[in-house]
Design a protein around this motif. Sequence first.
Motif, PDB file in Angstrom:
ATOM      1  N   VAL A   1       0.970  -1.406   0.097  1.00 50.61           N
ATOM      2  CA  VAL A   1      -0.031  -0.021  -0.037  1.00 50.61           C
ATOM      3  C   VAL A   1       0.675   1.318   0.118  1.00 50.61           C
ATOM      4  N   ILE A   2       1.910   1.340   0.841  1.00 50.37           N
ATOM      5  CA  ILE A   2       2.661   2.663   0.958  1.00 50.37           C
ATOM      6  C   ILE A   2       3.499   2.643  -0.294  1.00 50.37           C
ATOM      7  N   CYS A   3       4.091   1.547  -0.779  1.00 45.60           N
ATOM      8  CA  CYS A   3       4.819   1.692  -2.131  1.00 45.60           C
ATOM      9  C   CYS A   3       3.941   2.300  -3.121  1.00 45.60           C
TER      10      CYS A   3
ATOM     11  N   LEU B   1      10.731   9.153   4.043  1.00 45.39           N
ATOM     12  CA  LEU B   1      10.191   8.977   5.276  1.00 45.39           C
ATOM     13  C   LEU B   1       8.623   8.246   5.467  1.00 45.39           C
ATOM     14  N   PHE B   2       7.955   8.564   4.363  1.00 44.47           N
ATOM     15  CA  PHE B   2       6.815   7.987   4.526  1.00 44.47           C
ATOM     16  C   PHE B   2       6.844   6.494   4.244  1.00 44.47           C
ATOM     17  N   LEU B   3       7.574   5.967   3.471  1.00 40.24           N
ATOM     18  CA  LEU B   3       7.866   4.449   3.452  1.00 40.24           C
ATOM     19  C   LEU B   3       8.169   3.821   4.490  1.00 40.24           C
TER      20      LEU B   3
ATOM     21  N   ILE C   1       2.745   2.174  19.523  1.00 41.18           N
ATOM     22  CA  ILE C   1       3.780   1.591  18.649  1.00 41.18           C
ATOM     23  C   ILE C   1       5.011   2.392  18.578  1.00 41.18           C
ATOM     24  N   PRO C   2       5.066   3.639  18.107  1.00 45.05           N
ATOM     25  CA  PRO C   2       6.489   4.370  17.906  1.00 45.05           C
ATOM     26  C   PRO C   2       6.573   5.149  19.229  1.00 45.05           C
ATOM     27  N   ILE C   3       6.968   4.754  20.292  1.00 44.70           N
ATOM     28  CA  ILE C   3       6.742   5.674  21.625  1.00 44.70           C
ATOM     29  C   ILE C   3       7.999   6.518  21.727  1.00 44.70           C
TER      30      ILE C   3
ATOM     31  N   TYR D   1      -4.215  10.741  25.486  1.00 45.83           N
ATOM     32  CA  TYR D   1      -4.280  10.021  24.282  1.00 45.83           C
ATOM     33  C   TYR D   1      -2.959  10.356  23.458  1.00 45.83           C
ATOM     34  N   LEU D   2      -1.961   9.442  23.415  1.00 50.22           N
ATOM     35  CA  LEU D   2      -0.729   9.992  22.452  1.00 50.22           C
ATOM     36  C   LEU D   2      -0.136   8.955  21.532  1.00 50.22           C
ATOM     37  N   ALA D   3      -1.123   8.219  21.159  1.00 50.94           N
ATOM     38  CA  ALA D   3      -0.838   6.947  20.105  1.00 50.94           C
ATOM     39  C   ALA D   3      -0.515   7.534  18.832  1.00 50.94           C
ATOM     40  N   PHE D   4      -0.843   8.739  18.389  1.00 53.54           N
ATOM     41  CA  PHE D   4      -0.334   9.619  17.053  1.00 53.54           C
ATOM     42  C   PHE D   4       0.474  10.929  17.465  1.00 53.54           C
ATOM     43  N   GLY D   5       0.928  10.898  18.923  1.00 56.24           N
ATOM     44  CA  GLY D   5       1.544  12.084  19.675  1.00 56.24           C
ATOM     45  C   GLY D   5       0.298  13.213  19.719  1.00 56.24           C
ATOM     46  N   GLN D   6       1.051  14.414  19.799  1.00 53.06           N
ATOM     47  CA  GLN D   6      -0.132  15.550  20.095  1.00 53.06           C
ATOM     48  C   GLN D   6       0.692  16.885  19.691  1.00 53.06           C
ATOM     49  N   GLY D   7      -0.065  17.850  19.375  1.00 52.00           N
ATOM     50  CA  GLY D   7       0.292  19.263  19.033  1.00 52.00           C
ATOM     51  C   GLY D   7       0.576  19.569  17.560  1.00 52.00           C
TER      52      GLY D   7
HETATM   53  C1  HEM Z   1      -0.876   3.189  12.990  1.00 52.53           C
HETATM   54  C2  HEM Z   1       0.098   3.946  12.260  1.00 52.53           C
HETATM   55  C3  HEM Z   1       0.807   4.821  12.942  1.00 52.53           C
HETATM   56  C4  HEM Z   1       1.214   5.729  14.200  1.00 52.53           C
HETATM   57  C5  HEM Z   1       0.588   4.592  15.581  1.00 52.53           C
HETATM   58  C6  HEM Z   1       1.939   6.608  13.980  1.00 52.53           C
HETATM   59  C7  HEM Z   1       2.499   7.266  15.384  1.00 52.53           C
HETATM   60  C8  HEM Z   1       3.375   8.337  14.997  1.00 52.53           C
HETATM   61  C9  HEM Z   1       3.649   9.121  16.308  1.00 52.53           C
HETATM   62  C10 HEM Z   1       3.576   8.728  17.654  1.00 52.53           C
HETATM   63  C11 HEM Z   1       4.325  10.230  15.906  1.00 52.53           C
HETATM   64  C12 HEM Z   1       5.136  11.483  16.545  1.00 52.53           C
HETATM   65  C13 HEM Z   1       4.166  12.220  16.951  1.00 52.53           C
HETATM   66  C14 HEM Z   1       4.521  13.560  17.781  1.00 52.53           C
HETATM   67  O1  HEM Z   1       5.847  13.678  17.911  1.00 52.53           O
HETATM   68  O2  HEM Z   1       3.779  14.173  18.396  1.00 52.53           O
HETATM   69  C15 HEM Z   1       4.301  10.115  14.288  1.00 52.53           C
HETATM   70  C16 HEM Z   1       4.962  11.110  13.486  1.00 52.53           C
HETATM   71  C17 HEM Z   1       4.845  11.052  12.094  1.00 52.53           C
HETATM   72  N1  HEM Z   1       4.110  10.036  11.311  1.00 52.53           N
HETATM   73 FE1  HEM Z   1       3.206   8.497  12.236  1.00 52.53          FE
HETATM   74  N2  HEM Z   1       2.051   6.902  12.702  1.00 52.53           N
HETATM   75  C18 HEM Z   1       1.449   6.062  11.885  1.00 52.53           C
HETATM   76  C19 HEM Z   1       1.467   5.943  10.563  1.00 52.53           C
HETATM   77  C20 HEM Z   1       2.070   6.818   9.907  1.00 52.53           C
HETATM   78  C21 HEM Z   1       1.748   6.868   8.443  1.00 52.53           C
HETATM   79  C22 HEM Z   1       1.035   5.973   7.720  1.00 52.53           C
HETATM   80  C23 HEM Z   1       2.632   8.020   7.767  1.00 52.53           C
HETATM   81  C24 HEM Z   1       2.567   8.395   6.397  1.00 52.53           C
HETATM   82  C25 HEM Z   1       2.345   7.994   5.510  1.00 52.53           C
HETATM   83  C26 HEM Z   1       3.193   8.464   9.019  1.00 52.53           C
HETATM   84  C27 HEM Z   1       4.131   9.602   9.051  1.00 52.53           C
HETATM   85  C28 HEM Z   1       4.530  10.207  10.168  1.00 52.53           C
HETATM   86  C29 HEM Z   1       5.419  11.523  10.088  1.00 52.53           C
HETATM   87  C30 HEM Z   1       6.001  12.172   8.661  1.00 52.53           C
HETATM   88  C31 HEM Z   1       5.320  12.235  11.147  1.00 52.53           C
HETATM   89  C32 HEM Z   1       6.317  13.130  11.713  1.00 52.53           C
HETATM   90  C33 HEM Z   1       5.502  14.512  11.872  1.00 52.53           C
HETATM   91  C34 HEM Z   1       6.193  15.772  11.835  1.00 52.53           C
HETATM   92  O3  HEM Z   1       7.342  15.735  12.807  1.00 52.53           O
HETATM   93  O4  HEM Z   1       5.655  16.833  11.702  1.00 52.53           O
HETATM   94  N3  HEM Z   1       2.890   7.779  10.178  1.00 52.53           N
HETATM   95  N4  HEM Z   1       3.706   8.958  13.739  1.00 52.53           N
END
Ligand code: HEM
Length: 489
Positions: A178-180, A309-311, A364-366, A427-433
């Motif tokens: 998918v990502i490719c 990075l996206f890959l 996941i990416p703690i 909730y920080l699974a995807f970070g915040q801010g």
């Molecule tokens: C379940 C899947 C994913 C999880 C749990 C996840 C989680 C995270 C977390 C925790 C961060 C750090 C946020 C912070 O520091 O506040 C992050 C950053 C990031 N993620 Fe994801 N991610 C996922 C999927 C993806 C996908 C699919 C992409 C791209 C297609 C992606 C691209 C990025 C990028 C580019 C950053 C850095 C953003 C920045 O510094 O401006 N991630 N992700």
Amino acid sequence: MLTLILFTCVLYILFIYYFNLRKRYQYFERQQIPTPSYGQFFFGHLKQLWQTKSGYSRQLQEWTRQLGSIYGFYEGSTPVYVVSNVDFLHEVFVKQFSNFHARKSSIQTHLIKAKHLVESHGSNWKRQRQIINPTFTSLKLKTMSPLIDNSIEELVKKLNTDKLFNIYLLYKRLTMDVICRCAFGIDTNMQDDPDNIYLHKIGQIISTDFEKLHLSKLCRVIPKLSWIFAQIFLFRNNFNRLMNFICGHLMKFEELPNLWLFNRIQNVIDMRSTNIEQRRIDLLQLMLDASAEGKEKLSYEEVKSNVFLFLLAGYETTATALAYCTYVLAKYQNIQGKLQMEIDAENDEYLDLFIKEVLRMYPIPIQTINRRCMIDEASVCGYKIHQGSIIQADIYSIHYDPILWGPHPTNEFYPERHLEQRHPMAYLAFGQGPRNCIGMRFALLEIKLVLRRLLKEYTIVQINEEIFYPIRETAVIRPNEIQIQLRKR
Ligand code: HEM
């Protein structure tokens, strides 16, 4: 005479260095912030973190249990605040973002001269984020749904109901596919080609724990010399490439996988920019268009770095999230039944709650969730934080905190807890801010498409509780495998 002068100079420099270091190691003591014991001169607490059996993030959680919601440790001589106090984190990640707009840097920055979102900061990061943000809107992502659906179709063909199998492996091939396709438009079919070179190289990058390589360790201990250590890496790699060129197929010297991938991406972008007929809807094209149309632009190097990075960011994170979802469904049959009913009724609300709860319990990416202080001195909740210090969020302690997530016990899987309003930093699974995960919508779209399709056709058979141990922590925290069995509905 000259030797004596030189010797005295070296001694003097070492002396100054020693006293500077000693002063640095009093940083937390001066601020009356507790630190774990056994910090060592020169390494700080790094040796403990490298040697811990439980993994970096569990070690932080353990120290939080002993020392409280704000404590410090030394990474080499860099002060790292470990914080599970959500008000403190809200200040750093949201309210005072302008003082904390960078993350901890890594050797990778110097290796591929990374100019992408994760490694940039300040106005450079802001410009990139403003240009790239619109490529991840729901509308733009919808245009990519058919690409994702095609890959899911291939996944479904691989599912079987006869025996136990490791679904995590299939998820990894799917998310790479998918990502490719979506990030840089190469029509791969990794799922039929498990020996695919991209799958192999990206797998190598992800599974290499860069933090455990000797040169990376040196970068952590003496970050000021990171550039020099990276040049040593690069020299070794260029030497291997040269030897490959000279020896032909007599001998094969392994190129560093990140550099291999980086060079391939360059080829794809070059083809796309020169050949209009190669246009298609994917993240690369959206980025190229966005940077051609707007006043603000992305440079060629920035487009290349961000595709790279996206890959990496989009592959294993999403596969691991799917793996944890599947594990939970196999374990809690009643929740699986409820989800199937909701999916049959085309209702997504419970699916949303379900995924949130999975990622609360299994973040996941703690380690990425940290910020670096960028001004001389910032004041946060009464603490003075100085330039270069790192603020690392302790996600496990936050996600399992009964005050933030109760009254239902936090070690129980209970999706309904997300119906209640919680603290914005709970909730920080995807970070915040402003620097949260840019790919969150993309990941959620993919996870939902897979789960909907899987649960419409199959039921995951109940399994033994500990199917996925041991857990490994590199850039992501992941199981080794997820063995499941399916039953056709
Ligand atoms: C379940 C899947 C994913 C999880 C749990 C996840 C989680 C995270 C977390 C925790 C961060 C750090 C946020 C912070 O520091 O506040 C992050 C950053 C990031 N993620 Fe994801 N991610 C996922 C999927 C993806 C996908 C699919 C992409 C791209 C297609 C992606 C691209 C990025 C990028 C580019 C950053 C850095 C953003 C920045 O510094 O401006 N991630 N992700």
